[in-house]
Design an enzyme around this catalytic site. Structure first.
Site, PDB file in Angstrom:
ATOM      1  N   LYS A   1      -4.948  -3.144  15.551  1.00 50.20           N
ATOM      2  CA  LYS A   1      -4.596  -2.312  16.705  1.00 50.20           C
ATOM      3  C   LYS A   1      -5.705  -2.337  17.745  1.00 50.20           C
ATOM      4  O   LYS A   1      -6.890  -2.310  17.398  1.00 50.20           O
ATOM      5  CB  LYS A   1      -4.332  -0.874  16.249  1.00 50.20           C
ATOM      6  CG  LYS A   1      -3.101  -0.735  15.375  1.00 50.20           C
ATOM      7  CD  LYS A   1      -2.922   0.675  14.866  1.00 50.20           C
ATOM      8  CE  LYS A   1      -1.726   0.776  13.923  1.00 50.20           C
ATOM      9  NZ  LYS A   1      -1.567   2.114  13.329  1.00 50.20           N
TER      10      LYS A   1
ATOM     11  N   GLU B   1       0.832  -1.193   0.000  1.00 56.52           N
ATOM     12  CA  GLU B   1       0.000   0.000   0.000  1.00 56.52           C
ATOM     13  C   GLU B   1       0.876   1.255   0.000  1.00 56.52           C
ATOM     14  O   GLU B   1       2.089   1.182   0.206  1.00 56.52           O
ATOM     15  CB  GLU B   1      -0.915   0.007   1.221  1.00 56.52           C
ATOM     16  CG  GLU B   1      -0.168   0.101   2.537  1.00 56.52           C
ATOM     17  CD  GLU B   1      -1.062   0.534   3.685  1.00 56.52           C
ATOM     18  OE1 GLU B   1      -1.462   1.714   3.682  1.00 56.52           O
ATOM     19  OE2 GLU B   1      -1.336  -0.289   4.573  1.00 56.52           O
TER      20      GLU B   1
END
Length: 303
Positions: A175, A40
């Site tokens: 996360k 990405e």
């Protein structure tokens, strides 16, 4: 490897679903059946300042090459989706920084139509990787269901992309500022195979343990390859998410950051910080509590 037309000399390719530009080395590798790894670009433009972002991007591409694969960093430049960036294009993207639009799947058509510059997120990178026949994409953390998502419906498009696009995403995990259990439940609903490498728990990005068990444990690269191969041959149409825990030598700093995350989450709750304000507040507070250590670790784990 791919049914999409790929030019042996790179350049602009009409895939039947729009024009993309494939770097010559990526094109050659796809035609020869060599390993290609998609990357990405949001972390380059929105995750780090210049020139740290450029140095990190170059280092990641170098590591992939050292391990026998061809890196294909994905971005949109002047309205043209690029699969694999030249040294000049990578430098330009890094210099643009936040001037390039953070581009998820929903944004692709707009960025292309306006001839803009876009840094691709997980969902957009998966889309372009699948379009040209790249089966594997490596990233840091993926998006997920945000805390209180059952009320706000704040769910990352990364998850729906995994349910509709047959690309395997190798990730450091989710996360813990997100709702990890609900994220994994949502992926199950989407029909996504979720696996963990050398562990029975899905990693929580900064720490190896999230408390959330997975049904699929992979112990070797060969087992990973067999899973990816089976998914492709069966034509399931959905992706695979493989979580790779933080390396042991970085676990101590990861535990420190995780402690700061838990403190920031409590502060957000105590101060009624919710909705779109929650994530910026949490990231800024964690960076403050760890004296910048979370940003440094984030840069390491994102790649």
């Amino acid at each position: 490897m791919s049914s999409s037309p790929v030019s042996s000399s790179g350049g602009e390719v009409n895939s039947g679903r729009g024009h993309v530009k494939i770097a010559p080395e990526v094109s050659d590798a796809l035609l020869c059946g060599r390993a290609v790894v998609a990357l990405e670009s949001t972390i380059i433009s929105h995750g780090m300042p210049y020139p740290q972002n450029l140095e990190t991007a170059r280092e990641v591409e170098h590591v992939i090459k050292e391990n026998g694969a061809v890196p294909a960093t994905v971005a949109i430049l002047d309205g043209v989706p690029c699969i694999g960036l030249s040294a000049e294009e990578l430098d330009r993207l890094a210099n643009l920084g936040i001037k390039s639009q953070k581009t998820a799947r929903r944004d692709i058509a707009h960025v292309v139509a306006t001839r803009g510059n876009g840094a691709t997120t997980v969902s957009a990178t998966m889309f372009f990787a699948s379009l040209v026949g790249i089966p594997v994409f490596v990233t840091g953390g993926i998006g997920g269901v945000h805390r209180h998502g059952e009320h706000t419906m704040d769910i990352s498009s990364d998850l729906t992309e995994l349910g509709r696009t047959p690309v395997t995403v190798i990730s450091a995990g989710i996360k813990s500022i997100l709702d990890i259990p609900r994220t994994l439940e949502y992926l199950e609903t989407q029909g996504v195979t979720v696996a963990a490498y050398k562990t029975h728990e899905f990693p929580a990005f900064f720490t190896e343990s999230s408390g959330c068990k997975v049904h699929c444990r992979l112990n070797t690269p060969e087992e990973c390859a067999r899973l990816i191969d089976a998914n492709m041959k069966l034509g399931l149409g959905s992706g695979i998410l493989i979580g790779v825990p933080i390396p042991a030598e970085h676990a101590a700093s990861g535990a420190l950051i995780e402690s700061a995350i838990q403190r920031a989450l409590k502060e957000a709750s105590d101060n009624n910080v919710t909705g779109n304000s929650a994530t910026p507040f949490l990231l800024a507070r964690v960076n403050e509590l760890t004296s910048g250590a979370s940003l440094a670790a984030n840069s390491f784990l994102e790649y």
